[in-house]
Design a protein around this motif. Sequence first.
Motif, short mmCIF file in Angstrom:
data_model
loop_
_atom_site.label_atom_id
_atom_site.label_comp_id
_atom_site.label_asym_id
_atom_site.label_seq_id
_atom_site.Cartn_x
_atom_site.Cartn_y
_atom_site.Cartn_z
N PHE A 40 0.81 -1.21 0.00
CA PHE A 40 0.00 0.00 0.00
C PHE A 40 0.85 1.27 0.00
N LYS A 41 1.99 1.24 -0.70
CA LYS A 41 2.88 2.39 -0.78
C LYS A 41 2.12 3.61 -1.29
N ILE A 52 -2.29 5.09 -4.03
CA ILE A 52 -2.01 4.01 -3.10
C ILE A 52 -1.71 2.77 -3.92
N GLY A 53 -0.55 2.16 -3.65
CA GLY A 53 -0.10 1.01 -4.41
C GLY A 53 -0.83 -0.27 -4.04
N GLU A 70 -4.49 2.71 -6.80
CA GLU A 70 -5.73 3.50 -6.80
C GLU A 70 -5.42 4.95 -6.45
N ASP A 71 -6.01 5.88 -7.22
CA ASP A 71 -5.88 7.31 -6.95
C ASP A 71 -6.97 7.75 -5.99
N LEU A 72 -6.59 8.59 -5.02
CA LEU A 72 -7.54 9.18 -4.08
C LEU A 72 -7.38 10.69 -4.10
N LEU A 136 -4.51 3.83 7.41
CA LEU A 136 -3.30 3.50 6.68
C LEU A 136 -2.29 4.65 6.72
N TYR A 137 -2.75 5.87 6.47
CA TYR A 137 -1.86 7.03 6.43
C TYR A 137 -2.53 8.27 7.03
#
Length: 189
Positions: A40-41, A52-53, A70-72, A136-137
């Motif tokens: 999830f880099k 998010i990878g 995925e782009d957020l 996650l972040y």
Amino acid sequence: MVELVTGHANKAHATAEQAAGLNAGILGLDDYVLNVHDKFKITVVSANKVTIGTGELVMQGRHVSQGTPEDLIVTNGSQGQKRNDLIVCRYTKGSQSVESAKLVVVRGTPTTGTPTDPAVNTTSPLDGGTTYDMPLYRIPLDGITIGTPVALFNVLKPMSDVWDSLTPVTGQVKMPYSDRHITLVRVGR
């Protein structure tokens, strides 16, 4: 009533709840990113977009897989204010008990002081929760600028990485409530 879950019953009978219970029993009740793929880099793409990878995670026994990046979108910050947003993996159990997971940006509250993290959903699905967030972040914003993301997850190491760090058990052990002794010997790899 007891049920053999991992056996042939001549009908569909194993449930997602049973699989989640097994995962939680083996891995524990914490949330983990697994040590595979991109873990999830995160990559900051612009002032309001992150990518998010790929990765695999287990949250409250639920296994979630992200096979493509995925782009957020992070809502723009405000001049002169600071804010903490969180990127979470959100589990939901909806109508007809349909379960799903998706990545979500939880927006924090802007402030001129020290920003705090926004509230997230913490009632485990193992305890009947229908929405649960695994952070996650943390995305710090200072004005309109995205700062350096802060990882909030633990990576679960595979058994092959931790096996040799386990203390070998050898010797004799007296059985409780018995005069019997057994000899324990570690079988090496």
